[in-house]
Structures are given as C-alpha cells and as structure tokens.
Design a protein around this motif. Structure first.
Motif: not given
Length: 478
Positions: A30-34, A383, A386-387, A390, A393
């Motif tokens: 699953p994508d997590k848009p910024m 993953y 993405q981590k 995140l 950010h």
C-alpha cells in the motif's frame, strides 16, 4: 532409445518453465503519499531548502570547520563505509565478468596405462602411433592450449545479478553520504554542547566567587552579633553545592571533548574553540522546503530506494534460476604423447566444443525457498523505504516545532533571568536593612544561578535544533 532418453529431459525442462512462469515478481505494498507540506508549515512553491547549502557555508565558525574537516578525513566509521563501497564496486566487476566467456590457459600432462584385456588396451597393442611404433603401454599425454566456458544468459539471470550489484553499489555510496551527514552534524552538536558547558562553567565560577564573598560577610555579621551560626552553615552549604556543580561541569567538558576526538579519529586532546560565538547567530535562514524534496536530498532515503531496485533484480534472478541453463565449453590447443611432436605437426592440433542444457529436477524446493526469500527481501526493502521516508518527515516536523517553541521559551527565559538577577540585588539590600532573612537571600541566589544555566541550555538547544534540522532535511554530505 533416443526418444526414451530425451523425454524425461524435456519433461523436466517444461516442468521448470511452468513453475517459473507461475512465480510472481510484480510485488506491491500500500502506497503512503507524502503530505504537500510539513505540519504547521505553509507550502513553499519556490522549493527553498537549506539542505542544499554546503556545510562549509552553513557553519561560519572556522574552528568548527577545521574539526569537521578532520573528522571527514579520519573518522573510522566513515572509513569503514568507504571500504563497503569498494566491496560493492568489486561485486559489480564480478557480475560484469560473469556475462563474458571465461578463457584460461591450460598446460598439462600425465601418463595413462590401460589394461591389456580391455578395448583400449587391446587396440593400443596393435595400433601404430608413429610409423613402426605401436602405442606405448605407459602412454604420456601432454596438452598446451586454451579452454573456455560460457553460460549464455538466455533468461537474463546474469544481467539481473549485474543490475542488483550495481544498485547495491549505488546504495553503499548513499550510505557513506549518510555517514558523512551524521558525522558533520554530530561534530557540530558536540561542539555547541562544549561551548554551552564553557559558559555554564563561567557562570558557576562567578557564582562561587560571589558566594565566597557572601560567606565572608555572614561570618563578619556573626562576629558582630547580627547573624548566627545557622546562617553561616547555610551559606557555606550553598557554596559547597556550587563547587560540586563546577566539578561536574568540568567532567562533562572532558567527556564531550573526548567524544569529539573520537569522531575525529584521534586520542584525547584539548579542543580548540572560542566560546564567544555561542551567542552569535551563525546559521542561514532555516527554510524547510517541501516534503517531497526529502526523496532527493536525504542519502538514507536514496540508499533505501536503491535497495528496492537491488531486491527487485535479485527476485528476477531467483525466478530465472528455474529455467534451464545453457552452457558452452570449448578447448583448442596442441596435444601429443611426445614433446617433439607437440608443435611441429598439424596432427597434434586438438579441439572440442560441447554444449549443455541443464534443467533443475530434484532441487525445486531449494529454488522455491530462494525465490521466497527474495520475495521477502523485496517486500522488506519496500517497507524499509516507507519507514525511512516517514522517519525523515517526522524528524523535520519535530525540529520545526522545536525551533518555534524554543524561540518563545528563549524570550521568556531571558526575562526570567533578568528578573532573578535583580532579585538577588534586592534581597541583599533588604537583608542589610534587616527586612529579609538570609534564607531569602540564598533562595534568590540559587534561583538566579539555575535560571542562568537554563538560559544557556535553551540557547544551546536552539543552536542544536538548527543543526539537527539541517541534517534532517538532507544537508551536510555535499
């Protein structure tokens, strides 16, 4: 007979092909848009970002710059990271070499003896190897030539391995850049902690001097009957407490100096510095830009991205391992039983060409295990990517909020410090006129000291938050 022999070979090859075709290499998570901007920060269309500034320009203290230069040249963790780059570079060369035929010089010799009651032995006994001479019972065999082997990359397995090695190499380069970024920020942070401790030590020593003077006054007042022994003991206890604080700060200075020396790859020695720069603003305007710039500026994010690419090629190579392998081997040279015939006659020329198609049969479970491992590695890399994004950010968002709050705290702390300084003078005047107790004087002095130390700590945190934001945005490695 031939059909009986080829049937199981063809069947095993088809089985391997069918198995490979059923393996999924198109993995997604699953994508997590910024978000378009950082929390509580307006979006900046111009994309201004302080991380693009070289660290030699971001910091203006020449002594700090000299320390960072030394660290970049001598830090042991960085040297280890650079050697990892060399290891990865060698892996790329190895993968490139696997795509090419392997050619080697072959010089060898030996002796063979066949039993007389065998086909070879009986044939040799009646065959002339040279006119008038039969094949010797002990037959020498000498060969000088080249031999070659080549795995034809029909399914792209070797090419995928080469691409994986290249991506791993690029990831190691970014990992080294991340080490540099952390190294620059760590040296700067410890340096500012050292400056703060210098000012704390100065404040404590001035406080000790004032407390010693106050103790002498109390002793004189006791002799004149205006104070008692309890007041002397209380003032002396406060002096001892402040002297203990001095020793503690001196120990902290030693430890921070040694931490800097460790980062510089050298044994403990004094750190040259000027504490006067502590109260001067030396940083550029702290513009954060937009979150999407982290993907380009943060070396750890770029390294994680290359790891995804490497794991993808590893997965494709693991799938190609199910397909049959096509190998070609060849030799060419001169072969004879006697050295004098080795190069003088075309009859000594020997060559061979042999092709193989090797398909896995009974080790399919092992290949499936390798493929499943490659799948898990790719998903883990996704993953982890993405981590890493995140985490980057959150680091930026925390420091932006920290800088904003510290600015407000700093204003209040300065007001508090000025107020408590005045309260010390007022308490002394009131004590002289017997309108305040010695306990009120002690409390005022202790509160003023604590407030001054807290003000130094807030200024230190402001400077460190500027450094941390610079690193969190991806600065310090250029």
């Amino acid at each position: 007979m031939k059909r009986t022999l080829y049937y199981p070979i063809a069947l095993s090859a088809l089985t391997a092909l069918n198995t490979a075709c059923s393996l999924n290499t198109d993995l997604t998570i699953p994508d997590k848009p910024m978000p378009p901007s950082f929390q509580d920060q307006p979006e900046q269309p111009d994309g201004a970002n302080v991380s693009t500034i070289n660290w030699r320009e971001y910091f203006s203290d020449s002594q700090l710059l000299n320390l960072i230069d030394t660290a970049v040249g001598n830090n042991l963790d960085l040297q280890i990271a650079l050697q990892r780059i060399e290891t990865a570079r060698s892996s790329v060369k190895l993968a490139n070499g696997n795509l090419l035929p392997k050619v080697a010089l072959n010089i060898g010799g030996g002796v063979s003896r066949f039993g007389l009651y065998t086909m070879d032995g009986a044939g040799n006994a009646t065959t002339e190897i040279t006119p008038g001479q039969t094949v010797p019972v002990n037959l020498p065999d000498m060969f000088v030539g080249v031999q070659s082997s080549w795995e034809i990359d029909v399914w792209g397995k070797l090419e995928d391995q080469r691409k994986s090695a290249t991506s791993t190499y690029l990831s190691s380069v970014e990992a080294a850049n991340f080490v540099i970024s952390n190294l620059v920020s760590d040296v700067a942070i410890y340096y500012n902690e050292l400056l703060a401790l210098d000012h704390e030590l100065e404040i404590i020593r001035l406080t000790i001097q004032k407390e010693q003077e106050a103790l002498e006054v109390i002793k004189l007042q006791k002799q004149a009957g205006r104070a008692n022994e309890l007041a002397v003991q209380q003032f002396n206890a406060q002096l001892l407490s402040t002297q203990i604080s001095e020793k503690t700060v001196r120990q902290q200075i030693t430890e921070i100096e040694n931490k800097i020396n460790y980062l510089l790859g050298r044994y403990p020695q004094p750190i040259e510095r000027s504490k006067d720069v502590f109260f001067t603003e030396t940083f550029h305007e702290l513009s954060a830009g937009v979150p999407s710039q982290l993907l380009e500026n943060r070396p750890d994010i770029r390294a994680a991205e290359f790891q995804i690419a490497a794991s993808k090629f590893d997965l494709q190579a693991a799938k190609a391992a199910f397909y049959p392998t096509v190998n070609i081997t060849a030799t060419f040279g001169f072969q004879a039983f006697n050295p004098e015939f080795l190069f003088v006659s075309p009859a000594s020329i020997a060559y061979s060409v042999f092709g193989q198609l090797i398909a896995p049969i009974i080790n399919m479970k092992a290949l499936e295990a390798q493929f499943n491992t490659a799948q898990a590695n790719q998903l883990s890399a996704m993953y982890n990517y993405q981590k890493t994004i995140l985490n980057a950010h959150v680091e930026v968002a925390n420091q932006l909020a920290n800088i904003k709050n510290l600015k407000d705290i700093s204003i209040l702390k300065k007001e508090q410090s000025d107020t408590l300084k005045q309260s010390v003078d007022v308490s002394k005047d009131l004590y002289k006129s017997a309108r305040a107790t010695y306990l009120e004087v002690l409390i005022a002095q202790q509160s003023a000291l604590q407030s001054n130390l807290e003000l130094i700590n807030v200024i230190k945190q402001q400077r460190i938050s500027g450094i941390t934001l610079y690193k969190a945005l991806g600065g310090g490695w250029r």
